[in-house]
Write a protein that holds these residues in place. Structure first.
Motif, mmCIF file in Angstrom:
data_model
loop_
_atom_site.group_PDB
_atom_site.id
_atom_site.type_symbol
_atom_site.label_atom_id
_atom_site.label_comp_id
_atom_site.label_asym_id
_atom_site.label_seq_id
_atom_site.Cartn_x
_atom_site.Cartn_y
_atom_site.Cartn_z
ATOM 1 N N VAL A 231 -106.298 25.657 -11.742
ATOM 2 C CA VAL A 231 -106.415 26.118 -12.632
ATOM 3 C C VAL A 231 -106.982 25.160 -14.041
ATOM 4 O O VAL A 231 -106.202 23.644 -13.192
ATOM 5 C CB VAL A 231 -104.663 26.898 -13.493
ATOM 6 C CG1 VAL A 231 -104.174 27.404 -12.434
ATOM 7 C CG2 VAL A 231 -103.779 25.712 -13.018
ATOM 8 N N THR A 232 -106.946 24.954 -14.678
ATOM 9 C CA THR A 232 -106.587 24.602 -16.079
ATOM 10 C C THR A 232 -106.361 23.416 -16.671
ATOM 11 O O THR A 232 -105.491 24.479 -16.544
ATOM 12 C CB THR A 232 -108.124 24.485 -17.420
ATOM 13 O OG1 THR A 232 -107.669 25.860 -17.750
ATOM 14 C CG2 THR A 232 -109.317 25.779 -16.311
ATOM 15 N N PRO A 233 -106.079 22.766 -16.934
ATOM 16 C CA PRO A 233 -105.117 21.845 -18.568
ATOM 17 C C PRO A 233 -104.658 22.784 -19.188
ATOM 18 O O PRO A 233 -102.992 22.769 -19.557
ATOM 19 C CB PRO A 233 -105.754 20.478 -19.057
ATOM 20 C CG PRO A 233 -106.611 20.278 -17.974
ATOM 21 C CD PRO A 233 -107.523 21.006 -16.915
ATOM 22 N N GLU A 234 -105.413 23.135 -19.807
ATOM 23 C CA GLU A 234 -105.436 24.048 -20.939
ATOM 24 C C GLU A 234 -104.369 25.712 -20.517
ATOM 25 O O GLU A 234 -103.578 26.244 -21.208
ATOM 26 C CB GLU A 234 -106.876 24.922 -21.059
ATOM 27 C CG GLU A 234 -107.192 23.861 -22.329
ATOM 28 C CD GLU A 234 -107.756 22.702 -21.131
ATOM 29 O OE1 GLU A 234 -108.479 21.999 -21.859
ATOM 30 O OE2 GLU A 234 -108.420 23.331 -20.081
ATOM 31 N N HIS A 235 -104.575 25.888 -19.391
ATOM 32 C CA HIS A 235 -103.943 27.273 -18.512
ATOM 33 C C HIS A 235 -102.220 26.955 -18.367
ATOM 34 O O HIS A 235 -101.396 27.549 -18.834
ATOM 35 C CB HIS A 235 -104.563 27.935 -17.350
ATOM 36 C CG HIS A 235 -103.388 28.331 -16.809
ATOM 37 N ND1 HIS A 235 -103.897 29.726 -17.333
ATOM 38 C CD2 HIS A 235 -102.524 28.556 -15.529
ATOM 39 C CE1 HIS A 235 -102.678 30.576 -16.059
ATOM 40 N NE2 HIS A 235 -101.968 29.817 -15.826
ATOM 41 N N ALA A 236 -102.285 25.645 -17.815
ATOM 42 C CA ALA A 236 -101.068 24.560 -17.540
ATOM 43 C C ALA A 236 -100.400 24.520 -19.264
ATOM 44 O O ALA A 236 -98.719 24.739 -19.744
ATOM 45 C CB ALA A 236 -100.922 23.013 -16.928
ATOM 46 N N ALA A 237 -100.994 23.829 -20.161
ATOM 47 C CA ALA A 237 -100.774 24.114 -22.058
ATOM 48 C C ALA A 237 -100.101 24.986 -22.165
ATOM 49 O O ALA A 237 -98.499 25.352 -22.994
ATOM 50 C CB ALA A 237 -101.439 23.268 -22.432
ATOM 51 N N GLY A 238 -100.372 26.212 -21.789
ATOM 52 C CA GLY A 238 -99.808 27.851 -22.410
ATOM 53 C C GLY A 238 -98.553 27.634 -21.979
ATOM 54 O O GLY A 238 -98.079 28.762 -22.287
ATOM 55 N N VAL A 239 -98.447 27.616 -20.456
ATOM 56 C CA VAL A 239 -97.221 27.177 -19.135
ATOM 57 C C VAL A 239 -96.410 26.879 -20.194
ATOM 58 O O VAL A 239 -95.350 27.236 -20.418
ATOM 59 C CB VAL A 239 -97.290 27.479 -18.522
ATOM 60 C CG1 VAL A 239 -95.557 27.818 -17.761
ATOM 61 C CG2 VAL A 239 -98.359 28.664 -17.625
ATOM 62 N N ILE A 240 -96.690 25.510 -20.379
ATOM 63 C CA ILE A 240 -95.906 24.755 -21.103
ATOM 64 C C ILE A 240 -95.108 24.865 -22.621
ATOM 65 O O ILE A 240 -93.544 25.052 -22.801
ATOM 66 C CB ILE A 240 -96.595 23.714 -21.707
ATOM 67 C CG1 ILE A 240 -96.161 22.588 -20.099
ATOM 68 C CG2 ILE A 240 -95.379 22.046 -22.573
ATOM 69 C CD1 ILE A 240 -96.967 21.852 -19.534
ATOM 70 N N SER A 241 -96.104 25.143 -23.234
ATOM 71 C CA SER A 241 -95.698 25.549 -24.588
ATOM 72 C C SER A 241 -94.723 27.356 -25.203
ATOM 73 O O SER A 241 -93.804 26.811 -25.084
ATOM 74 C CB SER A 241 -97.471 26.849 -25.767
ATOM 75 O OG SER A 241 -96.982 26.949 -26.766
ATOM 76 N N ARG A 242 -94.468 28.052 -23.423
ATOM 77 C CA ARG A 242 -94.008 28.837 -22.931
ATOM 78 C C ARG A 242 -92.889 28.477 -24.002
ATOM 79 O O ARG A 242 -91.570 28.881 -23.787
ATOM 80 C CB ARG A 242 -94.440 29.550 -22.732
ATOM 81 C CG ARG A 242 -95.501 31.114 -23.122
ATOM 82 C CD ARG A 242 -95.586 31.829 -22.233
ATOM 83 N NE ARG A 242 -95.957 32.299 -20.856
ATOM 84 C CZ ARG A 242 -96.982 31.838 -20.062
ATOM 85 N NH1 ARG A 242 -97.987 31.985 -20.221
ATOM 86 N NH2 ARG A 242 -97.117 31.620 -18.696
#
Length: 290
Positions: A231-242
């Protein structure tokens, strides 16, 4: 959320020069935080600096850098509280345990365990004062230890234990500790991990090459697959944001379907089942690399 130059809370993200860390810093800035983005080089600081992202030179193994960051938080000109610490900095030292030197082990633990602990301890008073949140980026390698991942997995298993203990120590005082567990993510850590593995395996004896060359091929094929299919780093960042913004966060979030699967397998599968499954996977990967 609309990006604004007016922010009311601070967030710290370590390892923010690239990959998950950089994407997380950008995402939290867009969420409305003023992000102190930890990077090791001025060139990386120059690249990431923008509205709501203030780069700070931070090597988590350098106590002076940690002290400077603590002072920066304490002297914030707008008196903004520290809302969250995202412990993302890390390295990947991958090779068979027989081949790894003690210096290799110390490097892995200095960055990925002791540095995280040192920074967390130093910032805990500020997080206690704000009833803030600590996000520890772990790994599927901290749930299941694969061959060739001994040092890396040992560090990630250690951070699993640190996270659980810390959560049980500080939750009653209002500080929340969350583990975020990525699976395959396409980041620069893959390239640096391959480079480190190549350096270490170049030191192997002929007998060690006989024992571990197939395993090395499997590791390279797997790492290349992560870079290609992760997955992209941006996808990972979305999970971390949650994990950062949820009103009632879970104790663990996974990133990617592979991470969710490994997390479940770690709870229910026997050691021998995992041994066989991982051995067959490595044979398949090594064959694909020929």
């Amino acid at each position: 959320m609309t990006l604004s130059t007016e922010t009311s809370q601070l967030a710290i993200v370590t390892g923010a020069s690239s990959g998950i860390g950089k994407a997380t810093a950008q995402r939290l800035a867009a969420d409305g935080f003023h992000v102190l983005a930890g990077v090791r080089k001025q060139s990386d600081a120059d690249k990431i600096a923008c509205v709501n992202i203030e780069p700070v030179i931070l090597d988590v193994t350098d106590q002076t850098h940690i002290d400077n960051l603590v002072a920066r938080v304490a002297s914030d000109p707008k008196k903004r509280p520290l809302r969250t610490l995202v412990n993302n900095a890390g390295v990947a030292v991958n090779a068979p345990i027989e081949v790894l030197t003690l210096d290799d082990w110390r490097y892995q633990f200095d960055v990925s365990v002791f540095g995280q602990i040192a920074l967390t301890r130093a910032l805990l008073p500020a997080l206690l004062a704000s009833k803030g949140r600590i996000i520890n980026i772990t790994s599927v390698g901290g749930r299941v230890a694969m061959a060739n991942f001994g040092a890396y997995s040992a560090a990630k298993f250690a951070m699993e234990a640190v996270s659980d203990s810390l959560r049980r120590e500080v939750e009653e005082f209002g500080v929340t500790v969350v583990k975020v567990t990525p699976g395959a993510v396409s980041t620069n850590l893959t390239d640096s991990g391959l480079a480190t593995a190549a350096r270490i395996t170049a030191t192997m004896t002929p007998d060690q090459h006989t024992r571990y060359d197939e395993l090395t091929k499997a590791f390279i094929a797997q790492a290349e697959g992560f870079a290609r299919d992760g997955v992209t780093p941006e996808h990972a960042a979305g999970v971390i944001s949650r994990a950062v913004t949820a009103r009632k966060p879970k104790t663990r979030y996974t990133i990617g379907t592979d991470a969710a699967l490994v997390n479940r397998m770690a709870r229910i599968a026997t050691d021998r089942f995992l041994d066989g499954t991982l051995r067959r996977q490595n044979r398949k990967l090594a064959k694909s690399a020929r």
